[in-house]
Design a protein around this motif. Structure first.
Motif, PDB file in Angstrom:
ATOM      1  N   ALA A  31      14.450 -32.139  -7.659  1.00  0.00           N
ATOM      2  CA  ALA A  31      14.934 -33.406  -8.201  1.00  0.00           C
ATOM      3  C   ALA A  31      15.166 -33.308  -9.697  1.00  0.00           C
ATOM      4  CB  ALA A  31      13.934 -34.513  -7.892  1.00  0.00           C
ATOM      5  N   HIS A  32      16.182 -34.025 -10.152  1.00  0.00           N
ATOM      6  CA  HIS A  32      16.433 -34.120 -11.581  1.00  0.00           C
ATOM      7  C   HIS A  32      16.609 -35.573 -12.011  1.00  0.00           C
ATOM      8  CE1 HIS A  32      20.373 -34.105  -9.679  1.00  0.00           C
ATOM      9  NE2 HIS A  32      20.855 -34.664 -10.757  1.00  0.00           N
ATOM     10  N   ARG A  33      16.377 -36.519 -11.092  1.00  0.00           N
ATOM     11  CA  ARG A  33      16.385 -37.945 -11.406  1.00  0.00           C
ATOM     12  C   ARG A  33      15.179 -38.594 -10.734  1.00  0.00           C
ATOM     13  NH1 ARG A  33      22.270 -37.712 -10.315  1.00  0.00           N
ATOM     14  NH2 ARG A  33      23.373 -37.915 -12.296  1.00  0.00           N
ATOM     15  N   LEU A  34      14.670 -39.653 -11.368  1.00  0.00           N
ATOM     16  CA  LEU A  34      13.540 -40.365 -10.802  1.00  0.00           C
ATOM     17  C   LEU A  34      13.884 -40.968  -9.453  1.00  0.00           C
ATOM     18  CD1 LEU A  34      10.716 -41.605 -10.969  1.00  0.00           C
ATOM     19  CD2 LEU A  34      11.700 -43.496 -12.258  1.00  0.00           C
ATOM     20  N   SER A  35      15.085 -41.513  -9.337  1.00  0.00           N
ATOM     21  CA  SER A  35      15.471 -42.136  -8.073  1.00  0.00           C
ATOM     22  C   SER A  35      15.443 -41.119  -6.939  1.00  0.00           C
ATOM     23  CB  SER A  35      16.869 -42.749  -8.202  1.00  0.00           C
ATOM     24  OG  SER A  35      17.808 -41.759  -8.604  1.00  0.00           O
ATOM     25  N   SER A  36      15.831 -39.876  -7.220  1.00  0.00           N
ATOM     26  CA  SER A  36      15.812 -38.845  -6.187  1.00  0.00           C
ATOM     27  C   SER A  36      14.383 -38.545  -5.756  1.00  0.00           C
ATOM     28  CB  SER A  36      16.482 -37.577  -6.705  1.00  0.00           C
ATOM     29  OG  SER A  36      16.457 -36.559  -5.733  1.00  0.00           O
ATOM     30  N   ALA A  37      13.459 -38.473  -6.705  1.00  0.00           N
ATOM     31  CA  ALA A  37      12.066 -38.211  -6.354  1.00  0.00           C
ATOM     32  C   ALA A  37      11.453 -39.380  -5.593  1.00  0.00           C
ATOM     33  CB  ALA A  37      11.258 -37.922  -7.616  1.00  0.00           C
ATOM     34  N   ARG A  38      11.817 -40.627  -5.967  1.00  0.00           N
ATOM     35  CA  ARG A  38      11.254 -41.799  -5.307  1.00  0.00           C
ATOM     36  C   ARG A  38      11.652 -41.878  -3.831  1.00  0.00           C
ATOM     37  NH1 ARG A  38      12.446 -46.366  -9.899  1.00  0.00           N
ATOM     38  NH2 ARG A  38      10.468 -46.215 -11.022  1.00  0.00           N
ATOM     39  N   ARG A  39      12.795 -41.332  -3.491  1.00  0.00           N
ATOM     40  CA  ARG A  39      13.239 -41.417  -2.101  1.00  0.00           C
ATOM     41  C   ARG A  39      12.464 -40.466  -1.191  1.00  0.00           C
ATOM     42  NH1 ARG A  39      18.244 -42.396  -4.668  1.00  0.00           N
ATOM     43  NH2 ARG A  39      18.636 -40.161  -4.946  1.00  0.00           N
ATOM     44  N   ALA A  40      11.749 -39.515  -1.747  1.00  0.00           N
ATOM     45  CA  ALA A  40      11.032 -38.525  -0.941  1.00  0.00           C
ATOM     46  C   ALA A  40       9.719 -39.092  -0.436  1.00  0.00           C
ATOM     47  CB  ALA A  40      10.778 -37.266  -1.763  1.00  0.00           C
ATOM     48  N   GLY A  41       9.328 -38.610   0.727  1.00  0.00           N
ATOM     49  CA  GLY A  41       8.033 -39.012   1.259  1.00  0.00           C
ATOM     50  C   GLY A  41       6.887 -38.369   0.509  1.00  0.00           C
ATOM     51  N   ARG A  42       7.090 -37.111   0.057  1.00  0.00           N
ATOM     52  CA  ARG A  42       6.097 -36.394  -0.744  1.00  0.00           C
ATOM     53  C   ARG A  42       6.781 -35.769  -1.943  1.00  0.00           C
ATOM     54  NH1 ARG A  42       2.726 -31.937   1.846  1.00  0.00           N
ATOM     55  NH2 ARG A  42       4.688 -31.417   2.895  1.00  0.00           N
ATOM     56  N   ILE A  43       6.003 -35.563  -2.978  1.00  0.00           N
ATOM     57  CA  ILE A  43       6.507 -34.942  -4.202  1.00  0.00           C
ATOM     58  C   ILE A  43       5.584 -33.782  -4.551  1.00  0.00           C
ATOM     59  CG2 ILE A  43       7.048 -35.241  -6.645  1.00  0.00           C
ATOM     60  CD1 ILE A  43       7.531 -38.193  -6.093  1.00  0.00           C
ATOM     61  N   LEU A  44       6.190 -32.623  -4.832  1.00  0.00           N
ATOM     62  CA  LEU A  44       5.444 -31.463  -5.309  1.00  0.00           C
ATOM     63  C   LEU A  44       5.703 -31.327  -6.803  1.00  0.00           C
ATOM     64  CD1 LEU A  44       3.743 -28.890  -4.746  1.00  0.00           C
ATOM     65  CD2 LEU A  44       5.918 -27.678  -4.413  1.00  0.00           C
ATOM     66  N   VAL A  45       4.660 -31.473  -7.601  1.00  0.00           N
ATOM     67  CA  VAL A  45       4.770 -31.347  -9.052  1.00  0.00           C
ATOM     68  C   VAL A  45       4.399 -29.920  -9.433  1.00  0.00           C
ATOM     69  CG1 VAL A  45       4.009 -32.237 -11.277  1.00  0.00           C
ATOM     70  CG2 VAL A  45       4.168 -33.771  -9.317  1.00  0.00           C
ATOM     71  N   MET A  46       5.304 -29.246 -10.144  1.00  0.00           N
ATOM     72  CA  MET A  46       5.078 -27.855 -10.531  1.00  0.00           C
ATOM     73  C   MET A  46       4.966 -27.741 -12.040  1.00  0.00           C
ATOM     74  SD  MET A  46       7.513 -25.660  -7.965  1.00  0.00           S
ATOM     75  CE  MET A  46       6.591 -24.187  -8.418  1.00  0.00           C
ATOM     76  N   ASP A  47       3.972 -27.008 -12.481  1.00  0.00           N
ATOM     77  CA  ASP A  47       3.797 -26.681 -13.897  1.00  0.00           C
ATOM     78  C   ASP A  47       3.407 -25.216 -13.978  1.00  0.00           C
ATOM     79  OD1 ASP A  47       3.541 -26.729 -16.586  1.00  0.00           O
ATOM     80  OD2 ASP A  47       1.637 -27.814 -16.622  1.00  0.00           O
ATOM     81  N   GLY A  48       4.369 -24.344 -13.666  1.00  0.00           N
ATOM     82  CA  GLY A  48       4.060 -22.937 -13.540  1.00  0.00           C
ATOM     83  C   GLY A  48       3.243 -22.730 -12.274  1.00  0.00           C
ATOM     84  N   PRO A  49       2.205 -21.909 -12.336  1.00  0.00           N
ATOM     85  CA  PRO A  49       1.404 -21.674 -11.133  1.00  0.00           C
ATOM     86  C   PRO A  49       0.544 -22.866 -10.735  1.00  0.00           C
ATOM     87  CG  PRO A  49       0.643 -20.313 -12.972  1.00  0.00           C
ATOM     88  CD  PRO A  49       1.832 -21.041 -13.452  1.00  0.00           C
TER      89      PRO A  49
END
Length: 686
Positions: free
Chosen positions: A586-604
């Motif tokens: 995702a590169h927009r908040l609206s795109s992330a909000r539509r997902a059932g789950r969100i994976l947040v990545m900060d390197g490993p």
């Protein structure tokens, strides 16, 4: 984070370039090009290297002829049957040559000189009849020649395409003019040169065999006079081939250097005059011109040696035969045999030798140079094992994709981009992947799609270990830079599913919003010129072909980055309605909000959950959400939708301004930065 950012070009290979497994061009095995006709090059090259590296072995210079020879041997071995059939048709030429000289000798000795003209005429008739089978022989020879020549050209084209695709992955640029020349021009030179060389060499072998056999049948003493000059001339000619090839390369290099120097001078005349560098420039030009002249003279000297070799082979045998005629006649040679020997030399052997040497000296040298330019092409990709036919379908409820303790790094000493990551994606699930730039989002997409192999852990598709042979039936990965080829719109949309019907295409057009593009082009059969499509239109075409394919797992690696928010919403909702799983970088908040789950990545470091869970438990996600959201937090969703509606007024849903032209200076996740934000923004996530 550093590991992913330290290898930007490696990451770009999955985001920006078509033609690599895992991108939309290569998701169908039936569309993947098969490269190469000279298999096993790397193994053979390694064998030669090991042999040359043995203790006590004298290192050999790896010349162009040796490199081409290593490639040619397995090519010819694989076509032994074609070579044998070609030799079978060439036996007629052997018989024609043998009967030509032998018939003349018998016509004189047994016919005209013996007072039997009828017998002489019959022998001449035999020699004449031997010419008649040349027509069917020529047809058979050219038929077999095609079986030997066309595979060479096809293989060279495949190698040039392989080189171009590999170069595009490395350089992030267009196909080089070198590869284009190899596909269109150099491969044709090689094909024509190879065909001419095969014909000439075949004619020489069987003509020379027929003539030598005839001379042996007339009198073995004739070979004592004929063979020495032939052997001497041939050895002299063969000895000139390596230095001639070297001189040709030197001359071409000197010519190219002088031309490049002249081009630079033409563009820098004023600078040279202003700097007072005329004397130095003239000296450099004189040095390059003298080098070119020296190379040209050296080439001319070796050409003179080649002319001498031709004279020794073609002119000396008849001359020596005439000089030795008295001795031969005194030792039992008949006049008819002498005339027959002259017939062999002047009508068969000398023309064949001259044709062969001319071919080797001109076309042969050029053929070696051209073929050597293909030897450095990347090896053909290995064939994937076929999928198992007897494997049972996965049980109901089996996840579409699983990562189990997966780690990945771009080198043995590099920091891991993924570190023991476990993730399960179920059928029909919608997962969004977010994180700052360089956090490994595209690397995760590549590992999940199977285009990058993890350095640790396991990737499973539908309950089984991920295999390249199963990739096309499981997943489609769409990178940010969409691939569109020249052809009709229908062909582009049906690239991954050629059997798609017009009714299904019409449903896809309505679902994804390709109406404007279809109206502008006119019809599905209208020609598509990729350079005339905007980046957003290209993404819509790539998304359309993925929608028709409807894979169990669809991975969008910023594949909607050039669409406006409303068009992106329409696309993601349409894909979300499909039964397969959807993974969106995702590169927009609206795109992330539509997902059932969100994976947040900060390197490993990663964290996965629903949007509400992450707002409570993940500081990085709260920072990203603060960066995305406007200051008015009372109605964040409504405000975002209103902004999306205002930004979607452009027809077709394409964001033509590009990322750097957004009013706030950033786009996507950071596109609302022009307004007041609730928290101090971290580095841009895109």
């Amino acid at each position: 984070m550093k590991a992913d950012g330290a290898h930007p070009r490696r990451a770009e290979q999955h985001e920006a370039h078509p033609g690599r497994d895992g991108q939309d061009r290569a998701h169908s095995r039936r569309d993947a090009p098969q490269y190469g006709v000279l298999p096993g090059r790397e193994a053979r090259r390694g064998a030669h290297s090991r042999r040359d590296a043995q203790p006590g072995a004298h290192p050999r210079r790896d010349t162009s002829l040796r490199r081409v020879g290593r490639e040619a041997r397995p090519f010819l071995r694989a076509r032994t049957g074609v070579v044998l059939r070609l030799a079978g048709w060439s036996l007629l030429e052997f018989a024609q040559t043998f009967l030509g000289g032998f018939g003349v000798a018998r016509a004189l000795d047994d016919g005209f000189l013996a007072g039997r003209p009828t017998t002489g005429l019959l022998w001449l008739a035999v020699a004449a009849v031997a010419v008649l089978p040349s027509v069917p022989a020529a047809r058979g020879v050219f038929g077999r020649l095609a079986d030997l020549v066309e595979p060479l050209r096809d293989g060279l084209v495949r190698r040039a395409v392989s080189r171009a695709l590999s170069g595009a992955l490395d350089r992030s640029g267009d196909v080089s003019t070198r590869s284009l020349s190899q596909v269109t021009h150099q491969s044709e030179i090689a094909r024509d040169g190879w065909a001419g060389l095969v014909l000439t060499l075949r004619s020489f072998v069987f003509t020379a065999a027929g003539a030598v056999t005839g001379l042996l049948a007339l009198s073995p003493a004739l070979l004592l006079i004929v063979l020495p000059p032939l052997a001497l001339g041939s050895a002299l000619f063969l000895g000139t081939l390596p230095p001639m090839a070297a001189r040709q390369r030197d001359y071409l290099a000197a010519d190219e250097a002088y031309a490049a120097h002249a081009g630079r001078l033409a563009a820098s005349v004023r600078d040279i005059a202003a700097a007072g560098a005329a004397g130095r420039t003239v000296a450099e030009s004189r040095t390059l011109a003298e080098a070119q002249l020296a190379a040209s003279r050296s080439l001319a000297r070796w050409s003179g040696v080649r002319v001498l070799a031709l004279a020794v082979c073609g002119r000396f045998p008849p001359l020596l035969l005439l000089l030795g005629a008295p001795w031969l006649l005194r030792n039992g040679l008949t006049p008819g045999a002498l005339v027959g020997a002259l017939t062999y030399l002047t009508q068969a052997l000398a023309p064949a030798v001259q044709a062969l040497m001319t071919m080797l000296g001109t076309v042969g040298g050029r053929l070696v140079v051209v073929l050597d330019r293909f030897t450095g092409a990347p090896p053909p990709p290995a064939e994937d094992p076929p999928p198992s036919r007897d494997s049972a379908p996965p049980p109901r409820g089996t996840p579409v994709a699983e990562l189990h303790e997966v780690s990945f790094a771009y080198g043995p000493g590099a920091h891991p981009v993924l570190d023991r990551l476990s993730l399960t994606i179920g059928a029909g699930e919608h997962l969004a992947v977010v994180g700052p730039s360089g956090s490994g989002k595209s690397t995760l997409a590549a590992v999940l799609a199977g285009t990058e192999r993890p350095t640790g852990g396991a990737v499973r598709w539908r309950g089984r270990p991920a295999r390249p042979a199963d990739a096309t039936s499981v997943r489609v990965l769409l990178p940010q830079h969409a691939y569109v080829f020249s052809g009709s719109l229908r062909d582009n949309l049906r690239y991954l599913r050629p059997d798609a019907r017009d009714r299904e295409i019409a449903g896809m057009v309505d679902a994804l919003g390709l109406d404007a593009l279809l109206s502008r082009l006119g019809s599905l059969d209208a020609a598509v010129e990729p350079d005339r499509l905007s980046q957003g239109e290209r993404q819509l075409v790539a998304l359309g072909r993925a929608y028709l394919a409807a894979p169990p797992l669809l991975i969008l690696d910023e594949a909607t980055s050039r669409l406006d928010p409303a068009a992106e919403t329409r696309v993601e909702l349409a894909f979300g309605a499909l039964p397969g799983a959807l993974v969106v970088v995702a590169h927009r908040l609206s795109s992330a909000r539509r997902a059932g789950r969100i994976l947040v990545m900060d390197g490993p470091r990663t964290q996965c959950g629903t949007p509400d869970e992450l707002l409570r438990s993940c500081a990085l996600y709260r920072d990203l959400a603060g960066l995305w959201e406007p200051e008015d937090a009372g109605q964040p969703a409504e405000a975002d939708e209103q902004d999306d509606a205002r930004e979607s007024e452009k027809p077709g849903g394409q964001d033509e301004a590009g990322e750097s032209e957004k009013p706030g200076g950033a786009v996507g996740i950071g596109q609302k930065m022009g307004r007041a934000i609730r928290s101090t923004p971290p580095p841009s996530p895109v």
